[in-house]
Motif scaffolding. Structure first.
Motif, PDB file in Angstrom:
ATOM      1  N   THR A   1      -6.072  -1.418   4.049  1.00  0.00           N
ATOM      2  CA  THR A   1      -5.832  -0.563   2.888  1.00  0.00           C
ATOM      3  C   THR A   1      -4.357  -0.235   2.740  1.00  0.00           C
ATOM      4  OG1 THR A   1      -8.027   0.428   3.164  1.00  0.00           O
ATOM      5  CG2 THR A   1      -6.442   1.630   1.805  1.00  0.00           C
ATOM      6  N   THR A   2      -3.712   0.033   3.850  1.00  0.00           N
ATOM      7  CA  THR A   2      -2.273   0.311   3.818  1.00  0.00           C
ATOM      8  C   THR A   2      -1.499  -0.878   3.269  1.00  0.00           C
ATOM      9  OG1 THR A   2      -2.489   1.782   5.729  1.00  0.00           O
ATOM     10  CG2 THR A   2      -0.280   0.967   5.219  1.00  0.00           C
ATOM     11  N   LEU A   3      -1.909  -2.083   3.668  1.00  0.00           N
ATOM     12  CA  LEU A   3      -1.246  -3.282   3.166  1.00  0.00           C
ATOM     13  C   LEU A   3      -1.424  -3.421   1.664  1.00  0.00           C
ATOM     14  CD1 LEU A   3       0.307  -5.885   3.730  1.00  0.00           C
ATOM     15  CD2 LEU A   3      -1.886  -7.011   4.179  1.00  0.00           C
ATOM     16  N   LEU A   4      -2.635  -3.159   1.169  1.00  0.00           N
ATOM     17  CA  LEU A   4      -2.880  -3.244  -0.269  1.00  0.00           C
ATOM     18  C   LEU A   4      -2.057  -2.208  -1.031  1.00  0.00           C
ATOM     19  CD1 LEU A   4      -6.756  -3.785  -0.378  1.00  0.00           C
ATOM     20  CD2 LEU A   4      -4.965  -5.453  -0.904  1.00  0.00           C
ATOM     21  N   VAL A   5      -1.972  -0.989  -0.472  1.00  0.00           N
ATOM     22  CA  VAL A   5      -1.175   0.054  -1.116  1.00  0.00           C
ATOM     23  C   VAL A   5       0.298  -0.345  -1.164  1.00  0.00           C
ATOM     24  CG1 VAL A   5      -0.347   2.430  -0.876  1.00  0.00           C
ATOM     25  CG2 VAL A   5      -2.773   1.912  -0.570  1.00  0.00           C
ATOM     26  N   ALA A   6       0.793  -0.903  -0.058  1.00  0.00           N
ATOM     27  CA  ALA A   6       2.200  -1.319  -0.013  1.00  0.00           C
ATOM     28  C   ALA A   6       2.488  -2.416  -1.034  1.00  0.00           C
ATOM     29  CB  ALA A   6       2.555  -1.797   1.391  1.00  0.00           C
ATOM     30  N   VAL A   7       1.549  -3.376  -1.160  1.00  0.00           N
ATOM     31  CA  VAL A   7       1.731  -4.450  -2.143  1.00  0.00           C
ATOM     32  C   VAL A   7       1.717  -3.879  -3.557  1.00  0.00           C
ATOM     33  CG1 VAL A   7       0.688  -6.520  -3.117  1.00  0.00           C
ATOM     34  CG2 VAL A   7       0.815  -6.242  -0.637  1.00  0.00           C
ATOM     35  N   ALA A   8       0.796  -2.926  -3.816  1.00  0.00           N
ATOM     36  CA  ALA A   8       0.725  -2.317  -5.148  1.00  0.00           C
ATOM     37  C   ALA A   8       1.993  -1.537  -5.463  1.00  0.00           C
ATOM     38  CB  ALA A   8      -0.495  -1.406  -5.232  1.00  0.00           C
ATOM     39  N   CYS A   9       2.585  -0.907  -4.444  1.00  0.00           N
ATOM     40  CA  CYS A   9       3.799  -0.117  -4.666  1.00  0.00           C
ATOM     41  C   CYS A   9       5.018  -0.999  -4.949  1.00  0.00           C
ATOM     42  CB  CYS A   9       4.085   0.763  -3.457  1.00  0.00           C
ATOM     43  SG  CYS A   9       2.933   2.153  -3.278  1.00  0.00           S
ATOM     44  N   CYS A  10       4.917  -2.262  -4.599  1.00  0.00           N
ATOM     45  CA  CYS A  10       6.043  -3.165  -4.849  1.00  0.00           C
ATOM     46  C   CYS A  10       6.243  -3.407  -6.346  1.00  0.00           C
ATOM     47  CB  CYS A  10       5.822  -4.505  -4.143  1.00  0.00           C
ATOM     48  SG  CYS A  10       5.993  -4.429  -2.348  1.00  0.00           S
ATOM     49  N   LEU A  11       5.175  -3.254  -7.146  1.00  0.00           N
ATOM     50  CA  LEU A  11       5.287  -3.546  -8.577  1.00  0.00           C
ATOM     51  C   LEU A  11       6.224  -2.577  -9.293  1.00  0.00           C
ATOM     52  CD1 LEU A  11       4.456  -5.185 -11.015  1.00  0.00           C
ATOM     53  CD2 LEU A  11       2.438  -3.737 -11.251  1.00  0.00           C
ATOM     54  N   PRO A  12       6.029  -1.237  -9.202  1.00  0.00           N
ATOM     55  CA  PRO A  12       6.993  -0.350  -9.873  1.00  0.00           C
ATOM     56  C   PRO A  12       8.403  -0.465  -9.302  1.00  0.00           C
ATOM     57  CG  PRO A  12       5.440   0.909  -8.542  1.00  0.00           C
ATOM     58  CD  PRO A  12       4.916  -0.474  -8.605  1.00  0.00           C
ATOM     59  N   MET A  13       8.491  -0.764  -7.997  1.00  0.00           N
ATOM     60  CA  MET A  13       9.813  -0.961  -7.411  1.00  0.00           C
ATOM     61  C   MET A  13      10.489  -2.186  -8.023  1.00  0.00           C
ATOM     62  SD  MET A  13      11.912   0.205  -5.005  1.00  0.00           S
ATOM     63  CE  MET A  13      10.932   0.998  -3.739  1.00  0.00           C
ATOM     64  N   ALA A  14       9.730  -3.263  -8.193  1.00  0.00           N
ATOM     65  CA  ALA A  14      10.286  -4.481  -8.788  1.00  0.00           C
ATOM     66  C   ALA A  14      10.708  -4.236 -10.233  1.00  0.00           C
ATOM     67  CB  ALA A  14       9.264  -5.612  -8.712  1.00  0.00           C
ATOM     68  N   VAL A  15       9.922  -3.441 -10.976  1.00  0.00           N
ATOM     69  CA  VAL A  15      10.276  -3.130 -12.356  1.00  0.00           C
ATOM     70  C   VAL A  15      11.591  -2.359 -12.414  1.00  0.00           C
ATOM     71  CG1 VAL A  15       9.589  -1.814 -14.391  1.00  0.00           C
ATOM     72  CG2 VAL A  15       7.901  -3.191 -13.178  1.00  0.00           C
ATOM     73  N   ALA A  16      11.747  -1.381 -11.507  1.00  0.00           N
ATOM     74  CA  ALA A  16      12.972  -0.588 -11.481  1.00  0.00           C
ATOM     75  C   ALA A  16      14.185  -1.455 -11.137  1.00  0.00           C
ATOM     76  CB  ALA A  16      12.840   0.552 -10.478  1.00  0.00           C
ATOM     77  N   LEU A  17      14.036  -2.321 -10.152  1.00  0.00           N
ATOM     78  CA  LEU A  17      15.153  -3.185  -9.760  1.00  0.00           C
ATOM     79  C   LEU A  17      15.453  -4.223 -10.836  1.00  0.00           C
ATOM     80  CD1 LEU A  17      14.334  -3.713  -5.978  1.00  0.00           C
ATOM     81  CD2 LEU A  17      16.070  -2.217  -6.984  1.00  0.00           C
ATOM     82  N   ASN A  18      14.406  -4.685 -11.537  1.00  0.00           N
ATOM     83  CA  ASN A  18      14.637  -5.627 -12.625  1.00  0.00           C
ATOM     84  C   ASN A  18      15.424  -4.976 -13.752  1.00  0.00           C
ATOM     85  OD1 ASN A  18      14.046  -8.216 -14.101  1.00  0.00           O
ATOM     86  ND2 ASN A  18      12.976  -6.790 -15.446  1.00  0.00           N
ATOM     87  N   GLY A  19      15.134  -3.698 -14.043  1.00  0.00           N
ATOM     88  CA  GLY A  19      15.912  -2.985 -15.047  1.00  0.00           C
ATOM     89  C   GLY A  19      17.375  -2.890 -14.669  1.00  0.00           C
ATOM     90  N   MET A  20      17.635  -2.662 -13.376  1.00  0.00           N
ATOM     91  CA  MET A  20      19.016  -2.604 -12.905  1.00  0.00           C
ATOM     92  C   MET A  20      19.709  -3.955 -13.081  1.00  0.00           C
ATOM     93  SD  MET A  20      20.374  -1.943  -9.020  1.00  0.00           S
ATOM     94  CE  MET A  20      19.747  -3.574  -8.540  1.00  0.00           C
TER      95      MET A  20
END
Length: 326
Positions: free
Chosen positions: A219-238
């Motif tokens: 479950t922790t792994l799935l949560v970490a993978v899901a959290c990568c999406l908003p992080m990727a969006v933020a970095l893509n905006g940068m």
């Protein structure tokens, strides 16, 4: 016998005219966004269906989300045009001595021939989609000859008699790879240190940490993978903001400017614009750059300029007008 040149065109904006402009832009926005298909609304409806299993609730959620989005477009356009074209604002289109169109409202934009990718007429409002600088102009002020001139396939001079002097730009600096790299690094550093990025990162880190203590490893792994999406969006905006900075200030371009008590006039690759100190609340001095922080607190909208552009007198004017350092 050649056709006589027209004088500078101007009009005064009132509430009725501005509401019509907002309506025309809003209708275009709704049609364009709807044609792009609101997949995010359908996804929200699908998630709701999985949770409640009631189609009426799903339909209500979709309708509310669509209505909220459409209302947001109206509010955003009203606020933007209200700030740019307040009641009583005089808007004019004139010609400078060096054959540029000067569009003046609460801002000033100088556009030479071929500086626009497209001049789009939307009812009472015309949008100049510039290669570097865009502008909103009441359609009554911009003739077909002006539009052809801006798009680069019209006459060599706009159809207005010369009424303005060419902007005097005594400050200049050549944009070398080192100068551009320093500007991009400052933009990236400013964003990564900002509260806007921190608001994205902090909840994600806390969520992953909480899952590590309370949930199973899978479950922790799935949560970490899901959290990568908003992080990727933020970095893509940068990264997109940094790419836009490189396009606005390409290597080899000679950046020219004039500084006064109200702001500065700054040349881009295609055209020039006036930047007003009132739009910024703080400045920060770096090794080779100076950053001006926007009043909206959006680090990716900060104005980043090479320090070499400023003389001591010009930099003192900047510090006096935007005194607080961040």
């Amino acid at each position: 016998m050649p056709e006589p040149l027209a004088p500078a065109a101007s009009l005064t904006v009132d509430a009725t005219r501005r509401r019509q402009m907002v309506m025309d832009l809003w209708v275009r926005e709704v049609r364009r966004r709807w044609a792009a298909r609101p997949y995010w609304v359908l996804m929200a409806g699908f998630v709701t269906l999985l949770v409640v299993h009631r189609f009426l609730v799903v339909a209500a959620v979709v309708v509310v989300l669509l209505a909220a989005r459409i209302l947001w477009w109206w509010t955003r356009l009203t606020r933007t045009l209200g700030r740019r074209l307040p009641d009583g604002q005089l808007v004019s289109v004139s010609r400078t001595a060096d054959d540029q169109l000067l569009i003046r409202d609460s801002d000033e934009v100088w556009l030479p021939r071929g500086s626009a990718v497209l001049v789009e007429r939307i009812g009472s409002m015309t949008v100049v989609h510039g290669r570097a600088i865009s502008a909103y102009v009441p359609s009554a002020l911009l003739s077909e000859a002006d539009a052809a001139f801006l798009e680069g396939h019209g006459a060599s001079a706009p159809a207005h008699e010369t009424t303005e002097a060419a902007p005097d730009l005594p400050l200049s600096v050549e944009l070398t790879p080192q100068v551009q790299a320093a500007m991009v690094a400052a933009r990236r550093r400013s964003y990564l240190r900002s509260g806007e990025f921190g608001i994205v990162v902090a909840p994600l880190v806390m969520l992953v940490a909480l899952s590590a203590f309370l949930a199973k490893p899978a479950t922790t792994l799935l949560v970490a993978v899901a959290c990568c999406l908003p992080m990727a969006v933020a970095l893509n905006g940068m990264q997109r903001s940094c790419a836009a900075l490189r396009r606005a200030y390409p290597v080899g371009h000679t950046l020219r400017a004039r500084v006064d008590e109200d702001g500065l006039v700054l040349t881009m690759v295609h055209g020039a614009l006036r930047v007003r100190w009132a739009d910024y609340e703080a400045h920060r001095l770096g090794p080779r750059v100076v950053e001006l922080r926007t009043r909206k607190g959006r680090p990716l909208r900060n104005l980043t300029l090479p320090l070499e552009l400023f003389t001591p007198e010009a930099f003192q004017l900047l510090c006096t007008a935007v005194p607080t350092s961040f």
